[in-house]
Design a protein around this motif. Structure first.
Motif, PDB file in Angstrom:
ATOM      1  N   ASN A 100       0.817  -1.216   0.000  1.00  0.00           N
ATOM      2  CA  ASN A 100       0.000   0.000   0.000  1.00  0.00           C
ATOM      3  C   ASN A 100       0.848   1.263   0.000  1.00  0.00           C
ATOM      4  OD1 ASN A 100      -2.492  -1.264  -0.077  1.00  0.00           O
ATOM      5  ND2 ASN A 100      -2.504  -1.578   2.125  1.00  0.00           N
ATOM      6  N   SER A 101       1.936   1.271   0.772  1.00  0.00           N
ATOM      7  CA  SER A 101       2.763   2.476   0.806  1.00  0.00           C
ATOM      8  C   SER A 101       3.466   2.693  -0.534  1.00  0.00           C
ATOM      9  CB  SER A 101       3.772   2.404   1.948  1.00  0.00           C
ATOM     10  OG  SER A 101       4.637   1.316   1.751  1.00  0.00           O
ATOM     11  N   LEU A 102       3.940   1.627  -1.165  1.00  0.00           N
ATOM     12  CA  LEU A 102       4.594   1.757  -2.462  1.00  0.00           C
ATOM     13  C   LEU A 102       3.602   2.232  -3.525  1.00  0.00           C
ATOM     14  CD1 LEU A 102       7.364   1.324  -3.773  1.00  0.00           C
ATOM     15  CD2 LEU A 102       6.644  -0.995  -4.327  1.00  0.00           C
ATOM     16  N   PHE A 103       2.400   1.683  -3.495  1.00  0.00           N
ATOM     17  CA  PHE A 103       1.375   2.081  -4.462  1.00  0.00           C
ATOM     18  C   PHE A 103       0.989   3.549  -4.272  1.00  0.00           C
ATOM     19  CE2 PHE A 103      -3.127   2.278  -5.819  1.00  0.00           C
ATOM     20  CZ  PHE A 103      -2.937   1.975  -7.152  1.00  0.00           C
ATOM     21  N   LEU A 104       0.752   3.962  -3.034  1.00  0.00           N
ATOM     22  CA  LEU A 104       0.376   5.363  -2.784  1.00  0.00           C
ATOM     23  C   LEU A 104       1.526   6.319  -3.078  1.00  0.00           C
ATOM     24  CD1 LEU A 104      -1.804   4.990   0.429  1.00  0.00           C
ATOM     25  CD2 LEU A 104      -2.548   5.477  -1.900  1.00  0.00           C
ATOM     26  N   ALA A 105       2.767   5.915  -2.795  1.00  0.00           N
ATOM     27  CA  ALA A 105       3.918   6.770  -3.110  1.00  0.00           C
ATOM     28  C   ALA A 105       4.046   6.945  -4.616  1.00  0.00           C
ATOM     29  CB  ALA A 105       5.189   6.168  -2.530  1.00  0.00           C
ATOM     30  N   GLY A 106       3.841   5.859  -5.364  1.00  0.00           N
ATOM     31  CA  GLY A 106       3.904   5.961  -6.817  1.00  0.00           C
ATOM     32  C   GLY A 106       2.821   6.862  -7.373  1.00  0.00           C
ATOM     33  N   LEU A 107       1.609   6.738  -6.848  1.00  0.00           N
ATOM     34  CA  LEU A 107       0.529   7.620  -7.304  1.00  0.00           C
ATOM     35  C   LEU A 107       0.806   9.085  -6.953  1.00  0.00           C
ATOM     36  CD1 LEU A 107      -2.739   5.609  -6.608  1.00  0.00           C
ATOM     37  CD2 LEU A 107      -1.624   6.057  -8.784  1.00  0.00           C
ATOM     38  N   THR A 108       1.365   9.307  -5.775  1.00  0.00           N
ATOM     39  CA  THR A 108       1.661  10.679  -5.362  1.00  0.00           C
ATOM     40  C   THR A 108       2.735  11.303  -6.243  1.00  0.00           C
ATOM     41  OG1 THR A 108       1.102  10.093  -3.094  1.00  0.00           O
ATOM     42  CG2 THR A 108       2.356  12.111  -3.404  1.00  0.00           C
ATOM     43  N   VAL A 109       3.817  10.576  -6.482  1.00  0.00           N
ATOM     44  CA  VAL A 109       4.894  11.095  -7.335  1.00  0.00           C
ATOM     45  C   VAL A 109       4.373  11.315  -8.753  1.00  0.00           C
ATOM     46  CG1 VAL A 109       7.131  10.533  -8.367  1.00  0.00           C
ATOM     47  CG2 VAL A 109       6.733  10.123  -5.942  1.00  0.00           C
ATOM     48  N   GLY A 110       3.544  10.378  -9.233  1.00  0.00           N
ATOM     49  CA  GLY A 110       2.985  10.536 -10.572  1.00  0.00           C
ATOM     50  C   GLY A 110       2.066  11.737 -10.675  1.00  0.00           C
ATOM     51  N   ALA A 111       1.257  11.968  -9.651  1.00  0.00           N
ATOM     52  CA  ALA A 111       0.360  13.124  -9.673  1.00  0.00           C
ATOM     53  C   ALA A 111       1.143  14.427  -9.572  1.00  0.00           C
ATOM     54  CB  ALA A 111      -0.648  13.015  -8.529  1.00  0.00           C
ATOM     55  N   LEU A 112       2.196  14.445  -8.757  1.00  0.00           N
ATOM     56  CA  LEU A 112       3.020  15.648  -8.663  1.00  0.00           C
ATOM     57  C   LEU A 112       3.772  15.902  -9.970  1.00  0.00           C
ATOM     58  CD1 LEU A 112       4.482  15.374  -5.061  1.00  0.00           C
ATOM     59  CD2 LEU A 112       2.729  16.949  -5.895  1.00  0.00           C
ATOM     60  N   GLY A 113       4.106  14.847 -10.681  1.00  0.00           N
ATOM     61  CA  GLY A 113       4.800  15.011 -11.959  1.00  0.00           C
ATOM     62  C   GLY A 113       3.904  15.566 -13.048  1.00  0.00           C
ATOM     63  N   LEU A 114       2.592  15.497 -12.858  1.00  0.00           N
ATOM     64  CA  LEU A 114       1.666  16.055 -13.842  1.00  0.00           C
ATOM     65  C   LEU A 114       1.517  17.566 -13.724  1.00  0.00           C
ATOM     66  CD1 LEU A 114      -1.178  13.388 -13.849  1.00  0.00           C
ATOM     67  CD2 LEU A 114       0.568  13.767 -15.579  1.00  0.00           C
ATOM     68  N   HIS A 115       2.005  18.144 -12.647  1.00  0.00           N
ATOM     69  CA  HIS A 115       1.924  19.593 -12.469  1.00  0.00           C
ATOM     70  C   HIS A 115       2.732  20.267 -13.573  1.00  0.00           C
ATOM     71  CE1 HIS A 115       2.368  23.525 -10.538  1.00  0.00           C
ATOM     72  NE2 HIS A 115       1.230  23.187  -9.924  1.00  0.00           N
ATOM     73  N   PRO A 116       2.254  21.397 -14.120  1.00  0.00           N
ATOM     74  CA  PRO A 116       2.950  22.036 -15.251  1.00  0.00           C
ATOM     75  C   PRO A 116       4.414  22.381 -14.983  1.00  0.00           C
ATOM     76  CG  PRO A 116       0.792  23.010 -14.953  1.00  0.00           C
ATOM     77  CD  PRO A 116       0.989  22.065 -13.820  1.00  0.00           C
ATOM     78  N   GLU A 117       4.772  22.668 -13.753  1.00  0.00           N
ATOM     79  CA  GLU A 117       6.163  23.016 -13.465  1.00  0.00           C
ATOM     80  C   GLU A 117       7.080  21.789 -13.467  1.00  0.00           C
ATOM     81  OE1 GLU A 117       6.219  25.062  -9.788  1.00  0.00           O
ATOM     82  OE2 GLU A 117       4.969  26.717 -10.505  1.00  0.00           O
ATOM     83  N   ASN A 118       6.518  20.594 -13.273  1.00  0.00           N
ATOM     84  CA  ASN A 118       7.329  19.381 -13.157  1.00  0.00           C
ATOM     85  C   ASN A 118       7.209  18.460 -14.369  1.00  0.00           C
ATOM     86  OD1 ASN A 118       7.943  20.248 -10.565  1.00  0.00           O
ATOM     87  ND2 ASN A 118       6.286  19.077  -9.649  1.00  0.00           N
ATOM     88  N   GLN A 119       6.669  18.915 -15.463  1.00  0.00           N
ATOM     89  CA  GLN A 119       6.424  18.027 -16.585  1.00  0.00           C
ATOM     90  C   GLN A 119       7.706  17.580 -17.286  1.00  0.00           C
ATOM     91  OE1 GLN A 119       3.537  19.719 -19.209  1.00  0.00           O
ATOM     92  NE2 GLN A 119       1.818  19.060 -17.948  1.00  0.00           N
ATOM     93  N   ASP A 120       8.748  18.354 -17.213  1.00  0.00           N
ATOM     94  CA  ASP A 120       9.985  17.999 -17.903  1.00  0.00           C
ATOM     95  C   ASP A 120      10.865  17.054 -17.086  1.00  0.00           C
ATOM     96  OD1 ASP A 120       9.238  19.593 -19.988  1.00  0.00           O
ATOM     97  OD2 ASP A 120      10.302  21.357 -19.232  1.00  0.00           O
ATOM     98  N   THR A 121      10.529  16.788 -15.848  1.00  0.00           N
ATOM     99  CA  THR A 121      11.408  15.975 -14.997  1.00  0.00           C
ATOM    100  C   THR A 121      11.201  14.476 -15.176  1.00  0.00           C
ATOM    101  OG1 THR A 121       9.834  16.037 -13.177  1.00  0.00           O
ATOM    102  CG2 THR A 121      11.505  17.780 -13.254  1.00  0.00           C
ATOM    103  N   GLY A 122      10.092  14.065 -15.736  1.00  0.00           N
ATOM    104  CA  GLY A 122       9.809  12.635 -15.889  1.00  0.00           C
ATOM    105  C   GLY A 122       9.272  11.994 -14.624  1.00  0.00           C
ATOM    106  N   ALA A 123       8.867  12.824 -13.667  1.00  0.00           N
ATOM    107  CA  ALA A 123       8.357  12.284 -12.406  1.00  0.00           C
ATOM    108  C   ALA A 123       7.029  11.564 -12.605  1.00  0.00           C
ATOM    109  CB  ALA A 123       8.201  13.401 -11.378  1.00  0.00           C
ATOM    110  N   ALA A 124       6.232  12.039 -13.555  1.00  0.00           N
ATOM    111  CA  ALA A 124       4.931  11.399 -13.785  1.00  0.00           C
ATOM    112  C   ALA A 124       5.132   9.965 -14.265  1.00  0.00           C
ATOM    113  CB  ALA A 124       4.125  12.194 -14.798  1.00  0.00           C
TER     114      ALA A 124
END
Length: 124
Positions: A12-36
């Motif tokens: 559960n923690s790995l799944f939620l961490a992945g979703l959180t990092v992916g959602a933060l990577g969708l922010h316009p300021e972070n789109q070039d980092t590949g975090a999504a």
């Protein structure tokens, strides 16, 4: 080492961490980092562990659940006996009318009449 104690927390923690990092990577300021992409890859990689944990949890039966299932089945059987649902009918059903020339009912009813004059087939 018993993994059943650590699997729910880890999955559960790995799944939620992945979703959180992916959602933060969708922010316009972070789109070039590949975090999504990295976050969603982590979330997808955690899915087999989540599925294994959920299947294991759903297949465990407690003694209370087992005794409840036995009691409910026994009560249903008693109800069927009381209503007469388990008794066989006294007379067999009427088979109906046959056309002239039809074969009488038995163990085998042939759909096509057999012919004795079968000629041997040969390949050309």
């Amino acid at each position: 080492m018993n993994t059943s104690r650590y699997l729910p927390w880890l999955a559960n923690s790995l799944f939620l961490a992945g979703l959180t990092v992916g959602a933060l990577g969708l922010h316009p300021e972070n789109q070039d980092t590949g975090a999504a992409a990295a976050g969603f890859f982590i979330a997808i990689a955690a899915l087999p562990a989540v599925i294994a944990w959920l299947l294991g949890r759903n297949q465990r039966v407690t003694d209370a659940q087992l005794s409840t299932a036995h009691r409910v089945g026994y009560q249903q059987a008693l109800e069927h006996v009381a209503r007469g649902l388990l008794d066989q009918p006294t007379a067999p059903p009427n088979p109906g009318e046959r056309l002239p020339g039809e074969q009488a009912a038995g163990n085998v009813i042939q759909l096509r009449p057999s012919t004795d004059d079968r000629s041997e087939r040969k390949a050309l």
